[in-house]
Motif scaffolding. Structure first.
Motif, short mmCIF file in Angstrom:
data_model
loop_
_atom_site.label_atom_id
_atom_site.label_comp_id
_atom_site.label_asym_id
_atom_site.label_seq_id
_atom_site.Cartn_x
_atom_site.Cartn_y
_atom_site.Cartn_z
N SER A 94 47.90 54.89 49.62
CA SER A 94 46.70 55.73 49.51
C SER A 94 45.48 54.92 49.93
O SER A 94 45.23 53.85 49.39
CB SER A 94 46.53 56.21 48.07
OG SER A 94 45.30 56.86 47.89
N SER A 149 42.30 55.68 49.44
CA SER A 149 41.30 55.66 48.37
C SER A 149 41.85 55.08 47.07
O SER A 149 41.11 54.50 46.28
CB SER A 149 40.82 57.09 48.10
OG SER A 149 41.94 57.89 47.71
N GLY A 150 43.15 55.29 46.85
CA GLY A 150 43.74 54.90 45.56
C GLY A 150 43.34 55.82 44.43
O GLY A 150 43.63 55.53 43.26
N THR A 151 42.71 56.92 44.77
CA THR A 151 42.23 57.83 43.72
C THR A 151 42.85 59.23 43.81
O THR A 151 42.59 60.07 42.95
CB THR A 151 40.69 58.02 43.80
OG1 THR A 151 40.38 58.54 45.10
CG2 THR A 151 39.95 56.73 43.58
N THR A 152 43.62 59.50 44.85
CA THR A 152 44.16 60.86 45.04
C THR A 152 44.95 61.29 43.79
O THR A 152 45.82 60.56 43.31
CB THR A 152 45.03 60.91 46.32
OG1 THR A 152 44.21 60.50 47.41
CG2 THR A 152 45.59 62.29 46.59
N VAL A 200 47.84 59.07 41.58
CA VAL A 200 47.57 58.42 40.29
C VAL A 200 48.54 58.95 39.23
O VAL A 200 49.13 58.18 38.46
CB VAL A 200 46.09 58.66 39.88
CG1 VAL A 200 45.81 58.06 38.52
CG2 VAL A 200 45.14 58.09 40.93
N CYS A 258 46.85 50.03 49.46
CA CYS A 258 45.56 50.73 49.47
C CYS A 258 44.46 49.85 50.06
O CYS A 258 44.65 48.64 50.26
CB CYS A 258 45.19 51.20 48.06
SG CYS A 258 45.38 49.93 46.79
N ASP A 306 38.20 49.13 41.51
CA ASP A 306 37.52 50.43 41.44
C ASP A 306 38.38 51.64 41.80
O ASP A 306 37.85 52.66 42.23
CB ASP A 306 36.26 50.44 42.35
CG ASP A 306 35.28 49.37 41.94
OD1 ASP A 306 35.21 49.08 40.73
OD2 ASP A 306 34.61 48.80 42.82
N ASN A 307 39.68 51.50 41.70
CA ASN A 307 40.50 52.71 41.87
C ASN A 307 41.78 52.52 41.06
O ASN A 307 42.29 51.40 40.94
CB ASN A 307 40.80 52.97 43.35
CG ASN A 307 41.72 51.93 43.96
OD1 ASN A 307 42.94 52.06 43.89
ND2 ASN A 307 41.16 50.87 44.53
#
Ligand SMILES: N[C@@H]1[C@@H](O)[C@H](O)[C@@H](COP(=O)(O)O)O[C@@H]1O
Length: 341
Positions: A100, A102-105, A109, A126, A131-132
């Motif tokens: 990912s 963004s690492g936030t999808t 997660v 990532c 911050d993710n």
């Protein structure tokens, strides 16, 4: 034709790509080494790649490589697919690699947390490790610090698979060749970034009235065909798109061939070239609209299975100008991140 300042278009990440890829290739072995240790220690025999959108296509490409050259059991999932259907028997001897930018999808997660809860070893591929949630919570992280997500994700995954194969003594000659050819990628990508732009503009000008195109390919480029022909086509270009496996062209798709129906062919240089050319020749014979990007013209001597890295650049230019000649800014969104989904 839309007047756009290329420097301000987020869609186009080509400008810094060469340096980003070169920088990451310098450190990718060090970043993947702890994962190889973990695989050895836990006798991992099964790997799942999980991603969404473009990142899922990177996972599918990795599955292609691993299936072809190793005896590992490998699967590629989209985020929700993994959450809903993840292997119930997996534990420490299974590796779940979450990809990912963004690492936030959301589903990445959630999938990561579900896998960890079950005791599966997790890896995050990532952009950043801070911050993710993916970067901060995965057991191992390969952070690539780049906008060129497709290239860097593939570089991480190809390195991982090649090193696992070498460790297992599988396909050693091909894996050595792929690893050494990868070092040439920055030069080859840089060349095409510089030289293909004008050609892409010329190719797309006559296509300005099209609503979209079908992307036809085979072997390692099928996930790239999906990434560009469906994800990029729909999300960034607001055009219609679908992917057709070249070998399946005869079984359905051939019946819609006629003048004005466009097919974009990504020709591979491996043994699937023949069946892809057969579909192309059929389209030409029955006066369909054939657009061709041939890896033989872009490979510059690189291994056939590096096609997904290399062909991304001409495709990126092609998609950018296809959007511009159709008067659409590829950065525009009307739904994603704008309205509730
Ligand atoms: N619109 C974006 C896509 O462009 C992106 O490919 C995907 C995965 O994003 P990430 O790699 O950050 O998980 O998310 C969204 O769908």
């Amino acid at each position: 034709m839309l007047r756009l300042n290329k420097e301000e278009v987020h869609f186009l990440v080509t400008a810094d790509m060469k340096k980003e890829v070169a920088d990451f290739l310098e450190v990718v072995d060090a970043k993947t080494a702890p994962i190889l240790e973990c695989i050895k220690e836990n006798r991992v025999e099964r790997i799942c790649f999980i991603g969404c959108g473009s990142s899922s296509a990177a996972g599918s490409t990795a599955k292609y490589l691993a299936d072809k050259y190793t005896t590992l059991a490998v699967n590629a999932y989209t985020g929700w697919e993994f959450i809903d259907s993840m292997p119930v028997c997996g534990n420490k001897n299974m590796l779940a690699v979450f990809i990912s930018q963004s690492g936030t999808t959301e589903e990445i997660v959630e999938g990561l947390r579900k896998a960890k809860k079950q005791g599966i070893m997790t890896v995050g591929v990532c952009d950043q490790r801070e911050d993710n949630p993916l970067g901060m919570e995965a057991d191992y992280v390969v952070d690539y610090h780049a906008e060129a997500m497709w290239e860097c994700q593939l570089a991480a995954l190809y390195t991982l698979i090649a090193r696992i194969a070498l460790e297992r003594g599988e396909s050693t000659e091909v894996m050595e060749k792929i690893l050494s050819d990868m070092k040439l990628l920055p030069e080859v990508l840089g060349y095409h970034i510089e030289h293909f732009e004008e050609k892409a503009l010329e190719m797309t000008k006559p296509l300005r009235n099209l609503k979209g195109f079908y992307t036809v390919s085979a072997s390692s480029m099928v996930p790239l065909a999906y990434k560009e022909g469906v994800i990029t086509g729909m999300e960034f270009l607001w055009s219609h798109g679908a992917v057709i496996q070249a070998g399946e062209f005869r079984h359905g798709p051939l019946e819609i061939v006629e003048s004005g129906v466009p097919f974009l062919f990504l020709l591979p240089t491996d043994s699937s070239r023949a069946i892809t050319q057969r579909a192309l020749q059929f389209v030409e014979r029955w006066k369909g609209t054939a657009i061709v990007l041939d890896y033989a013209d872009f490979a510059m001597g690189l291994h056939a299975d590096l096609a997904p890295f290399v062909m991304f650049v001409p495709l990126e230019w092609f998609c950018y100008y296809f959007s511009v000649v159709r008067d659409h800014n590829p950065d525009d969104r009307r739904y994603y991140g704008v309205v509730e989904y």
